[in-house]
Design a protein around this motif. Structure first.
Motif, short mmCIF file in Angstrom:
data_model
loop_
_atom_site.label_atom_id
_atom_site.label_comp_id
_atom_site.label_asym_id
_atom_site.label_seq_id
_atom_site.Cartn_x
_atom_site.Cartn_y
_atom_site.Cartn_z
N GLU A 7 -3.43 0.21 -9.19
CA GLU A 7 -4.85 0.58 -8.71
C GLU A 7 -4.98 1.45 -7.55
N THR A 8 -5.77 2.30 -7.41
CA THR A 8 -6.15 3.26 -6.53
C THR A 8 -7.38 3.19 -5.78
N ALA A 31 1.55 18.21 -2.37
CA ALA A 31 2.57 18.32 -3.50
C ALA A 31 2.60 16.89 -4.08
N ARG A 32 2.55 15.63 -3.24
CA ARG A 32 2.73 14.32 -3.89
C ARG A 32 1.55 13.86 -4.15
N LEU A 33 0.45 14.15 -3.74
CA LEU A 33 -0.84 13.45 -3.80
C LEU A 33 -1.31 13.33 -5.30
N PRO A 34 -0.98 14.17 -6.32
CA PRO A 34 -1.44 13.85 -7.68
C PRO A 34 -0.45 12.62 -8.19
N LEU A 35 0.64 12.33 -7.80
CA LEU A 35 1.53 11.43 -8.41
C LEU A 35 0.90 10.02 -8.21
N TYR A 36 0.21 9.70 -7.34
CA TYR A 36 -0.24 8.46 -7.07
C TYR A 36 -1.54 8.09 -8.10
N ARG A 37 -2.20 9.07 -8.28
CA ARG A 37 -3.27 9.04 -9.56
C ARG A 37 -2.76 8.73 -10.73
N GLN A 38 -1.41 8.98 -11.03
CA GLN A 38 -0.62 8.90 -12.32
C GLN A 38 -0.14 7.72 -12.47
N MET A 39 0.09 6.98 -11.31
CA MET A 39 0.75 5.61 -11.27
C MET A 39 -0.05 4.68 -12.22
N ALA A 40 0.40 3.42 -12.93
CA ALA A 40 -0.17 2.44 -13.43
C ALA A 40 -0.52 1.51 -12.44
N LEU A 72 0.76 -1.14 0.03
CA LEU A 72 -0.03 0.03 0.02
C LEU A 72 0.89 1.41 -0.07
N GLY A 73 0.77 1.95 -1.07
CA GLY A 73 1.41 3.39 -1.02
C GLY A 73 0.56 4.21 -0.77
N GLY A 74 1.09 5.66 -0.78
CA GLY A 74 0.19 6.77 -0.60
C GLY A 74 1.09 7.86 0.00
N THR A 75 0.51 9.17 -0.18
CA THR A 75 1.42 10.23 0.60
C THR A 75 0.83 10.19 2.09
N MET A 76 1.92 11.02 2.62
CA MET A 76 1.79 10.99 4.12
C MET A 76 0.34 11.85 4.51
N GLY A 77 -0.59 10.90 5.29
CA GLY A 77 -1.79 11.47 6.08
C GLY A 77 -2.93 10.64 5.18
N VAL A 78 -2.64 10.07 4.26
CA VAL A 78 -3.78 9.34 3.36
C VAL A 78 -4.37 8.31 4.18
N GLY A 79 -3.72 7.67 5.32
CA GLY A 79 -4.21 6.52 6.03
C GLY A 79 -3.68 5.04 5.92
N LYS A 80 -2.46 5.36 5.28
CA LYS A 80 -1.72 3.92 4.96
C LYS A 80 -1.55 3.04 6.17
N THR A 81 -1.02 3.56 7.46
CA THR A 81 -0.69 3.04 8.42
C THR A 81 -1.95 2.41 9.19
N ARG A 140 0.65 -14.19 -4.24
CA ARG A 140 -0.20 -13.25 -4.86
C ARG A 140 0.31 -11.70 -4.27
N VAL A 141 0.48 -10.94 -5.14
CA VAL A 141 0.94 -9.63 -4.91
C VAL A 141 -0.17 -8.57 -5.00
N HIS A 142 -0.61 -7.77 -4.14
CA HIS A 142 -1.69 -6.62 -4.42
C HIS A 142 -1.05 -5.21 -4.13
N ARG A 143 -0.75 -4.67 -5.12
CA ARG A 143 -0.41 -3.20 -5.22
C ARG A 143 -1.49 -2.33 -5.18
N LEU A 144 -1.62 -1.31 -4.25
CA LEU A 144 -2.57 -0.08 -4.23
C LEU A 144 -2.03 0.94 -3.83
N SER A 145 -2.50 2.16 -4.56
CA SER A 145 -2.30 3.36 -3.85
C SER A 145 -3.44 3.93 -3.19
N LEU A 146 -3.21 4.51 -1.94
CA LEU A 146 -4.44 5.15 -1.34
C LEU A 146 -4.36 6.65 -1.79
#
Length: 170
Positions: A145-146, A134-143, A7-16, A98-104
């Motif tokens: 799932e969000t 500033a980093r928030l838009p980067l996650y929507r640009q990745m190939a 799980l990736g995501g910018t600081m404060g998005v709720g990853k932990t 099974r690998v599950h990659r997501l951006s929050l």
């Protein structure tokens, strides 16, 4: 078959918080927050420390994947570039996993509200606000799932991730 949730995501998005919820819901589960592999004072970002944190993360994930006590591994970290997750995965043997990659992600308003609360509670420094937004838009640009967590509790987000994982092919 083991499962690795990244799980990736910018600081404060709720990853932990979401990762903790996943850990409660998944059997035989271990969680790694990438921040734990780089918790230093002062926090110093150099090529050397970047290499070190990636080596720390890969080492721990390899150990978790190899350990028969764990069937589910939840890993969360900022991972603001797809290449960071790719670099980690390249060093892991995931043939039997099974690998599950997501951006929050979330709206800027939700992120601002969450971070201001953390700052007011003394859990974060004020400079996190501009860096995270500033980093928030980067996650929507990745190939990859969000999942938009703007209106979700950590429990709801964890449930959504489990549903996504159940639908995904090997």
């Amino acid at each position: 078959m083991k499962q690795l949730f990244m799980l990736g995501g910018t600081m404060g998005v709720g990853k932990t918080a979401v990762s903790r919820e996943l850990q409660k819901r998944l059997p035989d589960c271990v969680m790694l927050d990438g921040d734990w592999c780089w918790d230093a004072v002062p926090f110093c970002v150099t090529e050397e420390t970047r290499r070190m944190v990636l080596q720390n993360i890969v080492f721990l994930l390899r150990q978790f994947l190899a350990c028969s006590a764990y069937q589910n591994i939840v890993f969360c970290w900022v991972m603001h570039e797809k290449a960071i997750g790719d670099r980690i995965l390249e060093q892991l043997d995931t043939r039997e996993c099974r690998v599950h990659r997501l951006s929050l992600v979330c709206t800027e308003e939700a992120l601002r509200s969450r971070l201001l609360g953390d700052i007011a509670d003394g859990r974060r420094q004020p400079d996190v606000l501009t860096r995270s937004i500033a980093r928030l838009p980067l996650y929507r640009q990745m190939a990859i799932e969000t999942l938009d967590t703007s209106a979700l509790t950590p429990a709801q987000a964890a449930q959504a991730i489990l549903e996504i994982a159940a639908e995904s092919p090997r």
